[in-house]
Design a protein around this motif. Sequence first.
Motif, short mmCIF file in Angstrom:
data_model
loop_
_atom_site.label_atom_id
_atom_site.label_comp_id
_atom_site.label_asym_id
_atom_site.label_seq_id
_atom_site.Cartn_x
_atom_site.Cartn_y
_atom_site.Cartn_z
N THR A 155 -5.92 -9.35 -4.99
CA THR A 155 -5.27 -8.05 -5.12
C THR A 155 -4.80 -7.78 -6.55
O THR A 155 -4.41 -6.66 -6.86
CB THR A 155 -4.07 -7.92 -4.17
N GLY A 156 -4.88 -8.78 -7.39
CA GLY A 156 -4.54 -8.59 -8.79
C GLY A 156 -3.05 -8.52 -9.04
O GLY A 156 -2.25 -8.57 -8.11
N PRO A 157 -2.67 -8.38 -10.30
CA PRO A 157 -1.25 -8.39 -10.63
C PRO A 157 -0.57 -7.04 -10.43
O PRO A 157 0.65 -6.95 -10.46
CB PRO A 157 -1.25 -8.76 -12.12
N ASN A 158 -1.35 -5.99 -10.23
CA ASN A 158 -0.78 -4.64 -10.16
C ASN A 158 -0.73 -4.15 -8.72
O ASN A 158 -1.47 -4.63 -7.86
CB ASN A 158 -1.62 -3.68 -11.00
N PRO A 159 0.12 -3.16 -8.46
CA PRO A 159 0.13 -2.57 -7.10
C PRO A 159 -1.19 -1.86 -6.82
O PRO A 159 -1.94 -1.53 -7.75
CB PRO A 159 1.31 -1.60 -7.16
N PRO A 160 -1.49 -1.60 -5.53
CA PRO A 160 -2.78 -0.98 -5.20
C PRO A 160 -2.98 0.41 -5.80
O PRO A 160 -4.10 0.78 -6.14
CB PRO A 160 -2.74 -0.90 -3.67
N HIS A 161 -1.92 1.18 -5.90
CA HIS A 161 -2.02 2.51 -6.50
C HIS A 161 -1.41 2.49 -7.88
O HIS A 161 -0.46 1.75 -8.12
CB HIS A 161 -1.29 3.54 -5.63
N PRO A 162 -1.94 3.25 -8.81
CA PRO A 162 -2.93 4.31 -8.61
C PRO A 162 -4.39 3.88 -8.77
O PRO A 162 -5.29 4.64 -8.44
CB PRO A 162 -2.59 5.30 -9.73
N SER A 163 -4.62 2.66 -9.26
CA SER A 163 -6.00 2.33 -9.64
C SER A 163 -6.89 1.98 -8.46
O SER A 163 -8.10 2.22 -8.49
CB SER A 163 -5.99 1.16 -10.63
N GLY A 164 -6.32 1.38 -7.43
CA GLY A 164 -7.13 0.95 -6.29
C GLY A 164 -8.09 -0.17 -6.67
O GLY A 164 -7.85 -0.91 -7.64
N PRO A 180 5.73 2.84 -1.56
CA PRO A 180 5.84 1.47 -2.08
C PRO A 180 4.55 0.89 -2.65
O PRO A 180 4.61 -0.06 -3.42
CB PRO A 180 6.31 0.66 -0.87
N ASN A 181 3.40 1.47 -2.27
CA ASN A 181 2.18 0.85 -2.80
C ASN A 181 1.93 1.19 -4.27
O ASN A 181 0.88 0.87 -4.82
CB ASN A 181 0.96 1.18 -1.93
N THR A 182 2.93 1.81 -4.90
CA THR A 182 2.91 1.94 -6.36
C THR A 182 3.83 0.90 -7.01
O THR A 182 4.01 0.91 -8.23
CB THR A 182 3.37 3.35 -6.79
N LEU A 183 4.41 0.03 -6.18
CA LEU A 183 5.34 -0.99 -6.69
C LEU A 183 4.69 -2.37 -6.63
O LEU A 183 3.84 -2.64 -5.77
CB LEU A 183 6.62 -1.01 -5.84
N ARG A 184 5.11 -3.24 -7.51
CA ARG A 184 4.53 -4.59 -7.54
C ARG A 184 4.79 -5.34 -6.23
O ARG A 184 3.96 -6.11 -5.77
CB ARG A 184 5.10 -5.40 -8.70
N CYS A 213 -10.87 8.72 -2.24
CA CYS A 213 -10.19 7.44 -1.99
C CYS A 213 -10.48 6.43 -3.10
O CYS A 213 -11.61 6.30 -3.55
CB CYS A 213 -10.65 6.90 -0.62
N VAL A 214 -9.42 5.71 -3.51
CA VAL A 214 -9.58 4.67 -4.54
C VAL A 214 -9.65 3.29 -3.90
O VAL A 214 -9.61 2.28 -4.58
CB VAL A 214 -8.44 4.72 -5.58
N ASN A 215 -9.77 3.24 -2.59
CA ASN A 215 -9.94 1.98 -1.86
C ASN A 215 -8.78 1.01 -2.07
O ASN A 215 -8.97 -0.20 -2.19
CB ASN A 215 -11.27 1.33 -2.25
N ALA A 216 -7.58 1.59 -2.11
CA ALA A 216 -6.40 0.76 -2.36
C ALA A 216 -6.05 -0.13 -1.18
O ALA A 216 -5.47 -1.19 -1.36
CB ALA A 216 -5.22 1.66 -2.72
N GLY A 217 -6.33 0.34 0.02
CA GLY A 217 -6.10 -0.52 1.18
C GLY A 217 -4.98 -0.13 2.12
O GLY A 217 -5.23 0.28 3.25
N PRO A 218 -3.73 -0.25 1.68
CA PRO A 218 -2.62 -0.09 2.63
C PRO A 218 -2.27 1.36 2.92
O PRO A 218 -1.22 1.86 2.51
CB PRO A 218 -1.47 -0.81 1.94
N CYS A 219 -3.11 2.04 3.69
CA CYS A 219 -2.86 3.45 4.03
C CYS A 219 -1.55 3.60 4.80
O CYS A 219 -0.96 4.68 4.83
CB CYS A 219 -3.99 3.99 4.90
N ASP A 220 -1.10 2.52 5.44
CA ASP A 220 0.11 2.61 6.26
C ASP A 220 1.39 2.65 5.43
O ASP A 220 2.48 2.75 5.99
CB ASP A 220 0.17 1.44 7.25
N LEU A 221 1.26 2.58 4.12
CA LEU A 221 2.45 2.71 3.27
C LEU A 221 2.42 4.03 2.52
O LEU A 221 3.07 4.19 1.49
CB LEU A 221 2.53 1.53 2.30
#
Lengths: 161, 536
Positions: free
Chosen positions: A124-133, B46-50, B198-206
């Motif tokens: 999952t890498g060091p960064n949160p999933p958003h915004p880059s995905g 929260p999926n913008t947070l580490r 979609c950027v395929n980030a994964g956790p849609c539930d957040l």
Amino acid sequence: MGNAQANSWNEEEGVLLSALLDTIVPSGRGGALPAAGALGVADFLAARVKDTAGFGDHISNLLESLSEVTAEHGSVPFHKLEGAVREEMAKKVEARLPEAFKRLVVQTYSGYYTRPEVTVHFGTGPNPPHPSGYELPPDDPEELMSLLEQVRVRGKRYREC
Amino acid sequence: MRKDPVDVLIIGAGASGAALAWSLSETRMSILCLEQGDWPQIEKYPNTLRDWERHRYGGFSSDPNIRKWPEDYPINNSDSPITPVNYNGVGGGTVLYMAHFPRLHPSDFRTRTLDGVGDDWPIDYRTLEPFFAINDRIMGVSGLSGNPAYPHYDTAYPPVPIGTIGRTLAKGFNKLGWHWWPSDSAILTRDQGGRKACVNAGPCDLGCASGSKGSVDITYWPRALNRGVRLKTRCRVSEITVGKNGMADGVLYFDEEGKRQRQEASIVVVACNGIGTPRLLLNSGSNQFPDGLANRSGLVGKNLMFHPLTIVTGLFDYPMEGYKGPRACSITSHEFYETDKDRDFARGYMLTAGRGVGPLMAAVGGLSDDRPIPWGAVHRDAMDSEYGHTTALVVVSEDLPREHNRVILDPTLTDSNGIPAPKVIYRQGENNKRMHRHGLARAREAIEAAGALRTFTDDTIIRQAGWHLLGTARMGTDPEKSVVNSWGRSHDVKNLFIIDGSVFVTAGAVNPTSTIQAIALYIGDRIKRNLTKLFD
């Protein structure tokens, strides 16, 4: 030891807790992944003590119990024991205080697996999933159609009504 | 206290309330929606947070009993193996849902006639078809046309990539000769109207911070507001009031400062879903309706249906990269959806692929954090060699309506405004238990056929998976056996409409949001067509 930890435990308790955390999540991958105590997860726990009712008491009870079982075992302090023996001591504490120990394990995982030094090793890498995905290549249309061919040939799977 | 009356008052700004607001906004009626929560703050998802993963178990949990935001109401779940989850704010459950967007099957509307269980709906799949299509366009649904599990319909956007997980499981299904298909997903796969693919980030539930997921705060509501609908947040309705003529005449609510207010309306629409709607109706008792509003049938709150879930996980010898892509949207199998008289249960279930999870979710045990994987030396083995190499099939089973399963008012528990809170009483039925045994065995078979080194099965239904809340104000033609008619109008109160998942007669075995919204649009259409004789 960070400030948050310093406010929650004295030095001796801090050493003991850190060693317990190292036992719960040991280092791995040839040292590339640090153990939980070495990574400083105790600071995370100190923050949880402040925002989670009863968690501080749980940790205090666990550390007290750990000191007791270690003393029963011999004179070597817990943090100087060999890894397998430490785990044996910790299992005794878990048997005495199962709920408190489970809460500590969950919070240790929470502190550990949200650290970028760790997540970088788990894809999952060091960064949160958003915004880059993440890069997920589109399906090859030919491959997809080929995989679906037998489903199409088999035909309708619903009932008219 | 007195507020200017409106023509239509909608209670709840979630999936159905938003769709209806948009539908009715083309009329000249004045429309107001009261929502107990606030607008989502997308920048605070929260999926913008580490440390994004840990928020799933705390302040951004889908369980209101854990989340405990001021706008949340508690739910007594002590008498249910499944805990209801929700989101109280503009967007409702669509803010936290996974956006897997299948429709009910045609047979779901005729279970009594076809299979001798449940009850037939007063409407059918064909009735809803045009509204499914409208809804797909506005929500932005991706998928692949031609799924043989349904009558043909077109999809607007190409499917979400099925990924390594989808290809792996597809090969397993093909070996067994079973149905599978790429998921329909309310997730954009191309940019559209200011929303990004979609950027395929994964956790849609957040929450979806890129706006790719079709949640109604970014789909229906901007359109409805643009056409003059008003939406007031932080307004918690405590009671629907009724005039001497037996018609609803408005609501009492608490505003954001906790002050009691009144809003009058010619039409009242309840859109609070399968727990909130019966709670509000039961809290709206009066001399005319001593057992709760619109409850002369005694069925308000009864026939609660979930979709009990179990999971089979497979370990593979190559990486699945399951953290890439929407977690619940890859492929799905409806092989065992329809009744087969050779089985020991009626109706059926869906098998749907679950992509992998983040490392914390893997470590703490899944949707709830009370089943952590082992600690110590074995922990390293589990995380270092197995994490990222697994995929799962989720058994999503049809829950038949049973009056025992119900929502009541808790005698002591209240929300922050002192309004009685709901209690859920639920038991898994025998038919469903047999269905689960079958489903677990078939899921295991499929994963093994796909090449898994080994499988892990959890026999218990997942407690934290009460996403789908259905059936507690069912529709029907007989006022003795249903709460609303075929277009959502209360049998007892002719200007009161219910438009959410509570009107479901049966549950099907798919995620219900697509059908909930199609029903809301259908009801909106019926209201518009019958304006001159609406209360006859």
